[in-house]
Design a protein around this motif. Sequence first.
Motif, PDB file in Angstrom:
ATOM      1  N   ILE A 314       0.830  -1.237  -0.137  1.00  0.00           N
ATOM      2  CA  ILE A 314       0.071  -0.189  -0.028  1.00  0.00           C
ATOM      3  C   ILE A 314       0.691   1.474  -0.057  1.00  0.00           C
ATOM      4  O   ILE A 314       0.689   2.227  -0.633  1.00  0.00           O
ATOM      5  N   SER A 341      -6.276   4.215  -2.020  1.00  0.00           N
ATOM      6  CA  SER A 341      -6.644   3.958  -0.855  1.00  0.00           C
ATOM      7  C   SER A 341      -7.736   4.432  -0.326  1.00  0.00           C
ATOM      8  O   SER A 341      -8.684   3.630   0.517  1.00  0.00           O
ATOM      9  N   LYS A 373      -3.224   6.416   3.726  1.00  0.00           N
ATOM     10  CA  LYS A 373      -2.755   4.930   3.598  1.00  0.00           C
ATOM     11  C   LYS A 373      -2.677   4.097   4.987  1.00  0.00           C
ATOM     12  O   LYS A 373      -2.958   2.790   4.928  1.00  0.00           O
TER      13      LYS A 373
END
Length: 412
Positions: A314, A341, A373
């Motif tokens: 991520i 995200s 995130k």
Amino acid sequence: MANGVEHGLSDLSLSNTTVKDDVEEDVVNPWNVSTKSATGIDYGKLIKRFGSSKVDEELIARFEKVTGKRAHHLLRRGVFFSHRDMHTILNHYEQGKPFFLYTGRGPSSESMHVGHLISFIFTKWLQDVFNVPLVIQMTDDEKCLWKDITLEEANRLAYENAKDIIACGFDKEKTFIFSDLDFIGQCPEFYRNMVRIQKCVTFNQVKGIFGFGDSDVIGKISFPSIQAAPSFSTSFPFIFNKAKVPCLIPCGIDQDPYFRMTRDVAPRLGLPKPALIHCSFFPALQGAQTKMSASDQNTSIFLTDTQKQIKNKINKYAFSGGQATVEEHRRLGGNCDVDISYQYLTFFLEDDEKLEQIRKDYTSGELLTGELKKELIGILQSLIATHQERRAKVTEDVIKEFTTPRKLKFNF
């Protein structure tokens, strides 16, 4: 109530599975989904081209009235955005008449990713609120025909993926999971329905619907009848006896061409048309213009990923809608329409108020990309850790319980 335009087979070659817009160049078919737009597929155009109906506030309110439950967040937020004959199913339920659920999975990789969970999470909710039988088709035969994998490997992957599906929490007394390769030979009624469907669709029609060419293997041409057959309760006599019970299919919109064909055939077989509720596409980490791929582990979060892998993926790959610098971001704010995200949070963060606050804070620049995130990382780490714990408890005996043809906890 009107449920949109229902195309006959002769029209399907025109609307086609491949929806390609001259400007956006969206391509949507059962084997390929792509767009050149940073915000993803234009679902309004897709509904119009496919002739389905929008899931609107009226339908959501009806869901809640009929079930007495709050609509699932995936329904409220438009993740499930399109339908065919959903009002008919709700009418049926209100009248105390039975229906069943059917969904499936094409097992092409060892591990499913979080995008694959969406339809199963929603299907489980549907099963719970309506208390209905569910059949889940593992199309290992399809993957052998379309991918460069052996029959044996496709069959093995079907059972690996079944572990992930079972780990979603389905009730074994209400759920039957089957591999095409293992089940069809055991059930004459299923095969007979396949042949009935095959007899109703010409080669020209199937070419028009699915775009098959002269060099495609013949197995592909007959496969649509295999995916269509579970739409009919008479394919599962051990569950439904001989009752003609209507079906609701939660699936990705890319699978709709199979069931447009099925809906055209059903009246000729004297069977109920399947109803559908369609899911939007789950974007790759790199953004809506990138295709998720099982061969590229960095395009999505897989259900086998470690906590560290989730965090790293991520942080490194999730496309940001933020600005180049902190100062610019504070001044101009972020773009939630392209930020991956935030998009993932719309799928997995159940709290509406919290999601709306995140949207406001990110759009205003108060919330930074790194903070956004971090929010997603925590949610996915928890989700996947829980999933992995459940999957570890799925033994061969548990799989056998789900995959053995048997009477479920319903009388027909």
